[in-house]
Design a protein around this motif. Structure first.
Motif, short mmCIF file in Angstrom:
data_model
loop_
_atom_site.label_atom_id
_atom_site.label_comp_id
_atom_site.label_asym_id
_atom_site.label_seq_id
_atom_site.Cartn_x
_atom_site.Cartn_y
_atom_site.Cartn_z
N PHE A 174 6.42 8.98 -9.55
CA PHE A 174 7.61 8.36 -10.19
C PHE A 174 8.27 7.35 -9.27
O PHE A 174 8.48 7.58 -8.08
N ASP A 175 8.59 6.18 -9.86
CA ASP A 175 9.35 5.14 -9.16
C ASP A 175 10.71 5.01 -9.85
O ASP A 175 10.77 4.64 -11.03
N PRO A 176 11.80 5.32 -9.17
CA PRO A 176 13.12 5.32 -9.80
C PRO A 176 13.73 3.93 -9.99
O PRO A 176 14.72 3.79 -10.71
N MET A 177 13.13 2.90 -9.42
CA MET A 177 13.75 1.58 -9.44
C MET A 177 13.21 0.64 -10.51
O MET A 177 13.89 -0.30 -10.92
N SER A 188 -2.04 8.97 -10.72
CA SER A 188 -2.83 8.58 -9.56
C SER A 188 -3.87 9.65 -9.23
O SER A 188 -3.67 10.83 -9.52
N GLU A 189 -4.95 9.21 -8.60
CA GLU A 189 -6.00 10.13 -8.17
C GLU A 189 -5.80 10.60 -6.73
O GLU A 189 -6.55 11.46 -6.24
N ILE A 193 1.40 7.97 -1.95
CA ILE A 193 2.08 7.06 -2.87
C ILE A 193 1.63 5.62 -2.63
O ILE A 193 1.73 5.09 -1.52
N LYS A 194 1.14 5.01 -3.71
CA LYS A 194 0.85 3.57 -3.73
C LYS A 194 1.38 3.06 -5.06
O LYS A 194 0.76 3.26 -6.10
N ASN A 195 2.52 2.40 -4.99
CA ASN A 195 3.30 2.06 -6.18
C ASN A 195 2.74 0.83 -6.91
O ASN A 195 2.78 -0.28 -6.37
N PRO A 196 2.25 1.02 -8.16
CA PRO A 196 1.70 -0.12 -8.91
C PRO A 196 2.77 -1.02 -9.51
O PRO A 196 2.47 -2.16 -9.90
N TYR A 197 4.01 -0.55 -9.58
CA TYR A 197 5.09 -1.36 -10.14
C TYR A 197 5.70 -2.31 -9.11
O TYR A 197 6.14 -3.41 -9.44
N MET A 198 5.71 -1.87 -7.85
CA MET A 198 6.30 -2.67 -6.78
C MET A 198 5.25 -3.41 -5.96
O MET A 198 5.54 -4.41 -5.30
N GLY A 199 4.03 -2.91 -5.99
CA GLY A 199 2.97 -3.57 -5.25
C GLY A 199 3.23 -3.61 -3.75
O GLY A 199 3.85 -2.70 -3.19
N LYS A 200 2.78 -4.68 -3.13
CA LYS A 200 2.86 -4.77 -1.68
C LYS A 200 4.30 -4.82 -1.17
O LYS A 200 4.57 -4.47 -0.02
N ALA A 201 5.24 -5.25 -1.98
CA ALA A 201 6.64 -5.37 -1.55
C ALA A 201 7.23 -4.02 -1.16
O ALA A 201 7.94 -3.91 -0.16
N GLY A 206 8.61 5.79 -4.04
CA GLY A 206 8.33 6.72 -5.13
C GLY A 206 7.98 8.10 -4.60
O GLY A 206 8.00 8.35 -3.40
N SER A 207 7.67 9.00 -5.53
CA SER A 207 7.37 10.38 -5.13
C SER A 207 6.46 11.04 -6.16
O SER A 207 6.39 10.63 -7.32
N VAL A 208 5.78 12.09 -5.71
CA VAL A 208 4.94 12.88 -6.60
C VAL A 208 5.84 13.88 -7.33
O VAL A 208 6.58 14.62 -6.70
N ILE A 209 5.76 13.89 -8.65
CA ILE A 209 6.59 14.83 -9.42
C ILE A 209 5.77 15.90 -10.13
O ILE A 209 6.33 16.88 -10.63
N GLU A 210 4.46 15.72 -10.15
CA GLU A 210 3.62 16.75 -10.80
C GLU A 210 2.18 16.63 -10.32
O GLU A 210 1.64 15.52 -10.21
#
Length: 215
Positions: A174-177, A188-189, A193-201, A206-210
């Motif tokens: 989960f990404d809260p922003m 994710s596999e 955490i590697k955030n696809p919404y924020m990318g390299k920035a 984010g965090s693992v929720i399940e």
């Protein structure tokens, strides 16, 4: 003089079962059960066969059921994860390619092995998921728009994985922003955490929720 009929046959039948000489079996010896029936204690020999659908031994008959068919959506999950990884690298073109692959996988998915319940679950997700995959595939170069559809696609993939399994252990992150602070999740596999919404920035935000284990 009275002639007894039912009593005679009852005694004669009992004698047969005990292996004693009787009207129907003068030589004695235990008789076999009626053809097509296996009675408790009988040993099935020769051409004796149980009548179809009957089991006289007391053991519960095995009843085949299609309510628990195993259906794999691994190819769908694989195409989704490939797309997710492209987004983590800000690779809009790669995400578009994965979108086209995912759309084709949905289109070619064999629904003939699904039970009625499974088919309904799948079709409830398929239409929306294919539409999002199509938009992502057609909008290479517009990563903001692609990510908006990826957000909604992730919800569909999550529903599929919960219903059918993903072929591996997966994680709901989960990404809260994202989406003006409303937040968004992805599948994710890997636990990292590697955030696809924020990318390299902001790749690690984010965090693992399940943890989604195999059923």
């Amino acid at each position: 003089e009275e002639i007894v009929t039912s009593g005679t046959f009852s005694v004669d039948a009992a004698a047969q079962l005990e292996g004693k000489p009787s009207m129907m079996n003068p030589r004695g010896g235990k008789t076999s059960s009626m053809p097509g029936m296996v009675m408790p204690g009988d040993t099935k020999t020769g051409d004796d066969q149980s009548m179809p659908g009957m089991n006289m031994s007391g053991d519960p008959a095995k009843i085949s059921s299609d309510t628990n068919k195993t259906v794999s959506v691994k190819e769908i999950v694989s195409a989704y994860l490939q797309m997710k990884n492209a987004f983590t690298e800000d690779n809009s073109t790669g995400a578009a390619s994965s979108g086209k692959i995912l759309e084709a996988v949905f289109k070619n998915f064999d629904k003939s092995n699904l039970t009625e319940a499974q088919k309904k679950t799948y079709e409830d997700v398929e239409t929306d998921a294919r539409e999002h995959a199509e938009h992502i595939g057609a909008n290479g170069g517009n990563i903001e728009h692609q990510r908006e559809h990826f957000d909604m696609l992730s919800k569909d993939i999550y529903d599929l994985v919960k219903a059918f399994g993903g072929g591996q252990v997966l994680y709901k992150d989960f990404d809260p922003m994202f989406n003006n602070g409303k937040g968004a999740f992805w599948i994710s596999e890997i636990k990292e955490i590697k955030n696809p919404y924020m990318g390299k920035a902001m790749l690690t935000s984010g965090s693992v929720i399940e943890e989604i284990k195999q059923p």
